[in-house]
Design a protein around this motif. Structure first.
Motif, PDB file in Angstrom:
ATOM      1  N   ILE A  71      16.235  -5.908   1.781  1.00  0.00           N
ATOM      2  CA  ILE A  71      16.939  -6.951   2.531  1.00  0.00           C
ATOM      3  C   ILE A  71      18.245  -7.269   2.179  1.00  0.00           C
ATOM      4  N   ASP A  72      18.542  -7.502   0.945  1.00  0.00           N
ATOM      5  CA  ASP A  72      19.663  -7.625   0.568  1.00  0.00           C
ATOM      6  C   ASP A  72      20.857  -6.782   0.925  1.00  0.00           C
ATOM      7  N   LYS A 127      21.610  -6.830   4.353  1.00  0.00           N
ATOM      8  CA  LYS A 127      22.642  -7.961   4.827  1.00  0.00           C
ATOM      9  C   LYS A 127      23.936  -7.537   4.439  1.00  0.00           C
ATOM     10  N   PRO A 185      13.113  -6.975   7.461  1.00  0.00           N
ATOM     11  CA  PRO A 185      12.964  -8.601   7.767  1.00  0.00           C
ATOM     12  C   PRO A 185      14.141  -9.157   7.150  1.00  0.00           C
ATOM     13  N   SER A 186      14.508 -10.475   7.901  1.00  0.00           N
ATOM     14  CA  SER A 186      15.484 -11.059   7.670  1.00  0.00           C
ATOM     15  C   SER A 186      15.423 -11.818   6.173  1.00  0.00           C
ATOM     16  N   HIS A 187      14.247 -12.463   6.074  1.00  0.00           N
ATOM     17  CA  HIS A 187      14.035 -13.344   5.033  1.00  0.00           C
ATOM     18  C   HIS A 187      12.879 -12.893   3.938  1.00  0.00           C
ATOM     19  N   LYS A 188      13.247 -13.035   2.624  1.00  0.00           N
ATOM     20  CA  LYS A 188      12.088 -12.709   1.680  1.00  0.00           C
ATOM     21  C   LYS A 188      10.746 -13.050   1.947  1.00  0.00           C
ATOM     22  N   SER A 189      10.989 -14.651   2.511  1.00  0.00           N
ATOM     23  CA  SER A 189       9.635 -14.836   2.862  1.00  0.00           C
ATOM     24  C   SER A 189       8.557 -14.227   3.380  1.00  0.00           C
ATOM     25  N   THR A 190       9.238 -13.219   4.389  1.00  0.00           N
ATOM     26  CA  THR A 190       8.015 -12.286   5.058  1.00  0.00           C
ATOM     27  C   THR A 190       7.561 -11.004   4.348  1.00  0.00           C
TER      28      THR A 190
END
Length: 319
Positions: A110-111, A114, A182-187
């Motif tokens: 993810i990072d 981005k 995914p865009s967010h680590k919550s996923t």
């Protein structure tokens, strides 16, 4: 390389933000000693995380210097890797942008995805793109974001294949698909739940990020240290005629692996699946052969010139 009749290790891929770069080592420097002990090829060096090493280095212009290389403790005990600055971008000319990706840290990436987004955004308007993957040792699936920027739509990249799945038979089109970082680590919990109990044979598909001005005018720069996910990106670009490959042949180190705790703080990494491109090529032990061969010259480095990057720029100008 040979220097005055003696073989020496030459530093090539010194990534910004890494321990060697922080110590003042630059491409073209030669390794002479470690801890007072002479080092010559093919002898290799092993460094301990969290410790330091004193290296005697011959700089490009002949002076010798002792440098102290500090290896910081990794942020994650599960993936004990010291990561340099993963992504760097700059404009070489008004039309030519350079995107250098040192590695793809993180299992899902993810990072780094981005970081690649920001790098591409900084090159907005460039009609030609050079992607520098020299020294890219791979990592996780973050390379999918880079591949997705090379083509407007969704394209099959390749697939991992376990022995169990191969022996019982399969159709590649029916393998579990992975086609979005995914865009967010919550996923990540959702992803873990989705893939935890499925067979580890996975089909990778690009994300469909839309057209870019540089499409059809991309040069991919690789070398003998471009491995794993770096080779996955290179093979995808080559098979789909999305980029011209230049540099030196990659090593052919691309298997899907997993990490296993073995006690006393140690982690054992083992291959668990083969990787095949969508055209059925296995890159392990084969690697990618550039269309245009370009070697790195120490003499040119003394003049402040990168001969491999110069070749990539010339190719880009003629596209």
């Amino acid at each position: 390389m040979g220097v005055n009749g003696t073989e020496r290790w030459m530093f090539q891929d010194v990534h910004q933000g890494g321990p060697a770069y922080a110590a003042g080592i630059r491409p073209g420097d030669l390794l002479l000693e470690c801890g007072g002990r002479e080092i010559r090829p093919p002898e290799d060096l092993n460094f301990s995380i969290g410790e330091s090493a004193n290296l005697l280095v011959e700089k490009l212009h002949g002076s010798q210097q002792i440098v102290k290389v500090n290896l910081p403790m990794p942020k994650s005990k599960k993936h004990p890797v010291t990561a340099p600055q993963a992504v760097h971008s700059e404009r070489l000319t008004y039309d030519i942008g350079l995107l250098k990706v040192a590695m793809f840290p993180g299992a899902i990436g993810i990072d780094v995805a981005k970081d690649i987004d920001r790098g591409i955004a900084a090159l907005e308007g460039c009609s030609r793109l050079i992607v520098d993957l020299r020294g890219n040792t791979g990592g996780g699936i973050g390379g999918l974001r880079l591949m997705s920027y090379l083509t407007p739509g969704k394209l099959e990249v390749g697939y991992s294949l376990t022995r169990k799945r191969r022996e019982r038979g399969y159709r590649r089109e029916e393998l579990t698909r992975f086609g979005r970082i995914p865009s967010h680590k919550s996923t990540l919990l959702w992803l873990a739940a989705r893939y935890a109990f499925v067979e580890k044979s996975i089909l990778v598909v690009t994300e469909g990020l839309g057209p870019r001005k540089f499409h059809g005018r991309v040069v991919l720069l690789v070398n003998e240290h471009t491995a794993s996910a770096g080779e996955m990106v290179s093979a995808f670009a080559e098979e789909n005629n999305l980029a011209v490959i230049t540099g030196t042949k990659t090593p052919g180190r691309l298997l899907s692996g997993s990490a296993f705790k073995v006690g006393h703080g140690y982690i054992l990494g083992l291959p668990v699946a083969a990787y095949l491109t969508w055209q059925g090529r296995m890159l392990e032990n084969n690697g990618i052969v550039p269309k245009f061969q370009a070697d790195l010259s120490r003499d040119a480095l003394r003049e402040g010139r990168d001969t491999q990057l110069e070749t990539a720029v010339e190719i880009a100008k003629n596209m």
